[in-house]
Design an enzyme around this catalytic site. Structure first.
Site, PDB file in Angstrom:
ATOM      1  N   SER A 246      34.598   8.576   9.325  1.00 56.96           N
ATOM      2  CA  SER A 246      35.529   9.667   9.567  1.00 56.96           C
ATOM      3  C   SER A 246      36.830   9.385   8.851  1.00 56.96           C
ATOM      4  CB  SER A 246      35.804   9.805  11.061  1.00 56.96           C
ATOM      5  OG  SER A 246      36.588   8.709  11.490  1.00 56.96           O
ATOM      6  N   LYS A 247      37.663  10.387   8.794  1.00 53.28           N
ATOM      7  CA  LYS A 247      38.923  10.287   8.067  1.00 53.28           C
ATOM      8  C   LYS A 247      39.860   9.214   8.626  1.00 53.28           C
ATOM      9  CE  LYS A 247      38.761  14.170   5.441  1.00 53.28           C
ATOM     10  NZ  LYS A 247      37.542  13.909   4.737  1.00 53.28           N
ATOM     11  N   ARG A 248      39.890   9.153   9.944  1.00 50.37           N
ATOM     12  CA  ARG A 248      40.930   8.342  10.563  1.00 50.37           C
ATOM     13  C   ARG A 248      40.914   6.870  10.198  1.00 50.37           C
ATOM     14  NH1 ARG A 248      37.955   6.432  15.452  1.00 50.37           N
ATOM     15  NH2 ARG A 248      36.027   7.564  15.203  1.00 50.37           N
TER      16      ARG A 248
END
Length: 481
Positions: A246-248
């Site tokens: 994911s992006k985070r």
RNA sequence: GGCGCUAUCGUCUAGCCCGGUUUAGGACAUCGCCCUCUCAAGGCGGAGACGCGGGUUCAAAUCCCGCUAGCGCUACCA
């Protein structure tokens, strides 16, 4: 002779290409090249709400940067509605699909009720038994409907995944799924099947997240009387905490990797090792070796964690092993992209200092940072280094001597310098290192740098003397109070 | 909840299909030593794993069963 190998990579443009998608693309590409097939690129943009032009461009850019050239396409599903409508019409005509007027509200209630009873939710097929007259009446009234596929009530769907082996699912557990939304647009499962058939795809190679969808699609293949391709599901790639990508978590987008100064060759090599191994011992492969040695059969079934540290190591390896000229050009291009005014520097000199730092940099970005003290006279002194090597009792005197000795030199080549500094150390009755360390900090601001003579020659006599003077000034100031 | 998939060092993995050759191999990271003007690189060495429980067998990481955990699907997302 097996029929032609035709492979597709089919991303949906709803975000940048992350390492998971890139790995899927790579494996698709490697398999294609190994089997002398055709590699097609298909953009699955049927979800108009989430698809963006920017994502599309990022994906194309990423693929090109990695060197994964496609032979056909890109094809856009948004431009192929007629094909899907035709297939849906056929399904409706053969009784394999029906119109469903159930409202989202009713569906949600059904779902909620199923959940409350902790029972599996399967659409109750209420609309499957609507009479033609009823359907016509409701349509005439302008009621909106979706189209559902009529899943067989009994039997099971089995397929033999190239990586996962046989997978079987009971049909009664699948439930009639939607193949066309109420706005008329076909959904993923239908589009994928129609396109893979139309494009004569021989092997569907995609992420494991589609494993569960496969039985639905096979049902569609049968109903549409399409030949069924081979299915190949690739294990997922995880974050270090084992969560899905994911992006985070930082730099897992291919383009971010480029911005971080990674080399595409290293990224490709690294990605190839995520879920695939040749013999467990060989880790470094050129693209050609990858093509000749790659095999889907050798792909692991277990999800792999993306280990940025190992990527860093591998990038360093490629920095050192790629032809120097190539790395120099990449470094210059990277720096130009990062805002450096490359033409202002003497080309040969720049090449020289880049060469010095290649072996001690893991990425192009790190290399650029290492070059800073050569390029700018605004030295950023590392405080620890200053305290340790400049503020010592003897440092002032040593640097003063070094300054005078270097300033007096008529020649400024490595040989002369080495002789000068070594004899100075001897005269001062110091170990060579005791002379070098303070000098290094004075010249570079840091206690880590290329060899001191390389630093001195590349800085040039006047800049060297000026920096030694500055260091002396700094020492005086710091000692005042 | 249902269904599906997976499970070897912290991480990527080899070995598993065809049980003994395994004191379970390699790589990254980590620790120590060497090299050395620093850093990096390099060399040498250390520590470190078969998820758990049952079987089968003379013998199991390898075969079978159960459990657990993780992930996926269960959308008018893909």
């Amino acid at each position: 002779m097996p029929s032609e190998v035709r492979i597709r990579f089919a991303p949906s443009p709803t975000g940048a290409l992350h390492v998971g998608g890139a790995r899927t693309a790579l494996f698709n590409w490697l398999f294609t090249r190994k089997n002398h097939g055709k590699f097609l690129l298909r953009i699955e943009d049927t979800d108009v709400k989430r698809s963006t032009r920017a994502s599309l461009e990022q994906i194309l850019d990423s693929l090109q940067w990695l060197g994964l050239q496609w032979d056909e396409g890109p094809f856009f599903q948004s431009e192929r509605k007629a094909h899907y409508e035709e297939a849906i019409g056929q399904l409706l005509h053969t009784g394999n699909a029906y119109k469903c007027f159930c409202s989202p509200k009713r569906l949600n209630e059904l779902r909620a009720r199923a959940k409350a009873m902790s029972a599996p939710f399967i659409y109750d097929r209420m609309c499957a038994t609507l009479s033609d007259a009823e359907v016509q009446r409701r349509e005439a009234q302008g009621e909106r409907c979706t189209i559902r596929f009529h899943v067989p009530l009994s039997g099971e769907t089995i397929f033999d995944d190239v990586i996962f082996g046989p997978v079987r699912v009971e049909n009664k557990l699948i439930g009639d799924f939607v193949i066309a939304r109420s706005d008329g647009l076909a959904t993923y499962n239908l589009c994928a099947v129609v396109d893979d058939n139309l494009m004569s795809i021989s092997h569907v190679i995609r992420g494991e997240d589609h494993l569960s969808n496969t039985s639905k699609q096979i049902l569609l293949y049968h109903a549409l009387r399409y030949p069924v391709p081979k299915f190949v599901h690739l294990p997922l790639i995880l974050e270090p905490d084992k969560a899905p990508l994911s992006k985070r978590h930082g730099a897992t987008d291919v383009l971010q990797l480029r911005e971080e100064g990674f080399l595409p060759e290293a990224v490709v090599n690294f990605l190839a090792l995520l879920g695939w191994a040749y013999n467990g011992a060989t880790e470094v492969f050129s693209l050609d070796e990858l093509i000749s040695k790659f095999s889907l059969k050798a792909v692991s079934k277990a999800a792999a964690v993306f280990d940025a540290t190992k990527l860093l190591w591998m990038n360093g390896l490629y920095m050192r092993s790629l032809p120097q000229k190539v790395v120099i050009d990449r470094a210059k291009a990277f720096m130009a992209g990062a805002g450096y005014d490359i033409p202002q520097y003497d080309s040969k000199w720049l090449d020289g200092i880049i060469t010095l730092e290649i072996e001690r940099s893991k990425t192009l970005k790190e290399l650029a940072a290492h070059l800073e003290f050569f390029l700018s006279d605004q030295l950023r002194y590392d405080e620890t280094a200053v305290e340790k090597f400049l503020l010592r009792e003897e440092s002032q005197e040593i640097i003063g001597h070094v300054r005078n000795r270097l300033a007096s030199l008529e020649q400024f080549d490595i040989k002369t310098l080495e002789q000068a500094l070594r004899s100075l150390a001897e005269e001062l009755n110091l170990k060579f290192g005791q002379v070098v360390h303070p000098t290094r900090v004075a010249l570079t601001g840091s206690s880590a740098s290329p060899g001191i003579f390389d630093v001195i020659t590349n800085l040039g006599q006047s800049r060297v003397v000026a920096r030694l003077d500055s260091a002396l000034e700094l020492i005086r100031q710091r000692r005042q109070p």
